[in-house]
Write an enzyme that holds these catalytic residues in place. Structure first.
Site, short mmCIF file in Angstrom:
data_model
loop_
_atom_site.label_atom_id
_atom_site.label_comp_id
_atom_site.label_asym_id
_atom_site.label_seq_id
_atom_site.Cartn_x
_atom_site.Cartn_y
_atom_site.Cartn_z
N HIS A 291 32.13 46.11 -66.74
CA HIS A 291 32.09 47.43 -66.07
C HIS A 291 31.09 47.32 -64.98
O HIS A 291 30.00 47.39 -65.07
CB HIS A 291 31.67 48.34 -67.28
CG HIS A 291 31.74 49.78 -66.94
ND1 HIS A 291 32.79 50.05 -66.05
CD2 HIS A 291 30.89 50.79 -67.02
CE1 HIS A 291 32.70 51.67 -65.97
NE2 HIS A 291 31.45 51.97 -66.48
N SER B 86 30.43 54.49 -62.64
CA SER B 86 31.27 55.06 -63.48
C SER B 86 31.53 56.57 -63.35
O SER B 86 31.83 56.95 -62.42
CB SER B 86 30.57 54.78 -65.08
OG SER B 86 31.67 54.98 -65.90
N ASP C 11 37.52 45.57 -64.76
CA ASP C 11 36.73 46.73 -65.22
C ASP C 11 37.37 47.17 -66.51
O ASP C 11 38.56 47.92 -66.33
CB ASP C 11 36.46 47.70 -64.42
CG ASP C 11 35.29 48.62 -64.67
OD1 ASP C 11 35.21 49.16 -65.92
OD2 ASP C 11 34.30 48.96 -64.01
#
Length: 505
Positions: free
Chosen positions: A474, A226, A444
């Site tokens: 995610h 991320s 995602d």
């Protein structure tokens, strides 16, 4: 996304403008050194040995097993003044379990604002195979957790702020929203002091290169998730010759500015919501309309919860977003929406509390505080309320559920911030670096799939290598795809670089 998390000014915090126009968007300040982080550093820093010892319990987690060691790294507070004051960066590691050790594998789990010291022991089972040949190492970035973590507001004030409408509809609501945002920034400035101007992504990237040297590694082997992908891209830009085997999973779009990032997240969360609705047999358009209607009703009249608190529209949006991070939590969303329609906000409020790190005692975690301090130092763009209001129809068209929330977030997140932002978009170009593996997940929500290709293009030809997983949630590694896991492990353990564009169904 600032309110729903996961990207760069994500708010991962999971919280950019076009690339290739010749502008310098590097994250460091104009006075920061452009060369290797260790150039000009005193030997007390370059030859330091972390004080490795048994890890201690924290307020949020028990002490990990004896396999884990904790220590500190001293780094310059201001990288443009390497002989000046230092900051202690908290580290955690577990030695490689096998004999054929490659080196250290450094992790950042996102945010910005996530504690690597707390997360690393929980993630170890996911990377059990790489752990055989790598020391697993993570850290709390400056301003986070045990690395002089910033707390901008007390628990009572955080809970009181839940009544602020994050999608204001009247002048009075707008005034309260912006006053609350400005007050949060002032609280951060009081808490952080001089640190406030030295928690940028580039500052942390330089810390990472010092870690590399202190850990005894010639190259940096790194796993970023991320926001950790943005951090990895900035590191590669600053230190292309020091790039070893770098994995970037759930990739942030480095070409998106503050507004572009918010639009990306509106698209990603709506796309994930559509997939969720399809999985329950609902028409996405009709299901979205029902949820949007629920949110409109909550805006006018929050729902009671068994705790005695109330579910507001803003908390409901956060509660809806959280289960979209993992398909395994979709059934929780079904039950939460069902009970909310029946007049009970408890389940959606519980999901929002999970995201907001609210404990049953009423204590809140502070990763969102660090997220805001870091992302607002990074991001130069400061949309005004007037500019935001002009964009709201576009946001609503992208996502009737998340659009208005994310649109207003662009105005409130860094409103009246005490420190100027450093760039519009991060510079991640890394010509000459070793191949970097980028993993994108088509479902995602927080870092939409398109970001992986854009990161690959920005890193440069022959550097960015894209791997696609047609999945949900995610991130991709360790989420159930043998194809993804095998490809990533082969890269980390054997240096096998897959063909750019490989797809795992």
């Amino acid at each position: 996304m600032a309110g729903c998390g996961g990207g760069s000014s994500d708010n991962s915090g999971d919280t950019g403008a076009g690339a290739g126009d010749g502008k310098d968007r590097s994250a460091p300040s104009s006075t920061a050194p452009a060369g290797p982080s260790t150039a000009g550093l005193p030997s007390s820093l370059t030859t330091q040995k972390p004080d490795w010892g048994r890890c201690k319990a924290t307020a949020d987690s028990a002490a990990p097993s004896a396999d884990w060691q904790c220590g500190t790294l001293k780094a310059p507070l201001d990288w443009s003044k390497p002989d000046g004051p230092t900051i202690d960066v908290a580290l955690i590691r577990a030695r490689a379990t096998g004999d054929d050790r490659i080196g250290s594998l450094l992790f950042n789990f996102g945010g910005p604002g996530g504690s690597g010291v707390s997360m690393m022991p929980y993630y170890a089972t996911t990377v059990a195979e790489p752990h055989e040949r790598y020391d697993l190492v993570s850290f709390d970035p400056r301003g986070v957790g045990a690395s002089e973590g910033v707390r901008c507001r007390g628990d009572r004030d955080i809970q009181a702020a839940e009544t602020v409408d994050n999608t204001p509809d009247t002048p009075a609501e707008e005034k309260a929203y912006l006053q609350d945002a400005a007050g949060f920034g002032k609280g951060c400035a009081r808490a952080a002091g001089k640190l406030m101007a030295h928690v940028s992504t580039a500052d942390t990237a330089r810390d990472m290169d010092l870690m590399r040297q202190v850990l005894g590694d010639t190259k940096l082997h790194y796993f970023g998730i991320s926001y950790g992908t943005e951090l990895g891209g900035v590191y590669a830009h600053l230190f292309p010759k020091n790039v070893g085997r770098i994995i970037l999973d759930a990739v942030v779009d480095p070409t998106a500015d503050t507004v572009g990032h918010a639009k990306n997240q509106a698209l990603g969360f709506q796309r994930a919501l559509d997939d969720y609705l399809k999985s329950t047999g609902q028409d996405p358009a009709e299901g979205t309309r029902k949820i949007a209607d629920l949110l409109d009703r909550l805006d006018a009249q929050p729902l009671p919860a068994t705790s005695g608190r109330r579910l507001t529209q803003s908390l409901a949006v956060t509660g809806i977003a959280l289960p979209l991070y993992s398909r395994s939590r979709w059934p929780e969303l079904t039950e939460a929406l069902k009970t909310a329609e029946q007049g009970d906000g408890s389940r959606l409020l519980s999901l929002a509390d999970d995201y907001n790190e609210r404990h049953s005692s009423g204590r809140y975690g502070t990763s969102s505080h660090a997220q805001r301090v870091i992302s607002c130092l990074d991001d130069r763009q400061r949309p005004t309320p007037e500019e935001t209001k002009k964009l709201l129809p576009e946001f609503a068209e992208i996502s009737p559920v998340f659009g208005k929330f994310l649109g207003w977030d662009t105005a409130g997140w860094c409103h009246d911030w005490p420190v100027a932002g450093q760039y519009d978009t991060p510079e991640v170009g890394a010509p000459g670096a070793a191949p970097i593996l980028l993993v994108g997940n088509t479902g995602d929500p927080a870092t939409p799939y398109e970001g992986a290709r854009r990161m690959a293009d920005e890193l440069g030809k022959g550097v960015g290598v894209e791997l696609t997983w047609k999945g949900e949630g995610h991130g991709a590694y360790g989420k159930g795809s043998d194809c993804v896991d095998t490809t990533v492990n082969a890269y980390l353990l054997d240096g096998t670089v897959p063909k750019d564009g490989k797809v795992c169904a």
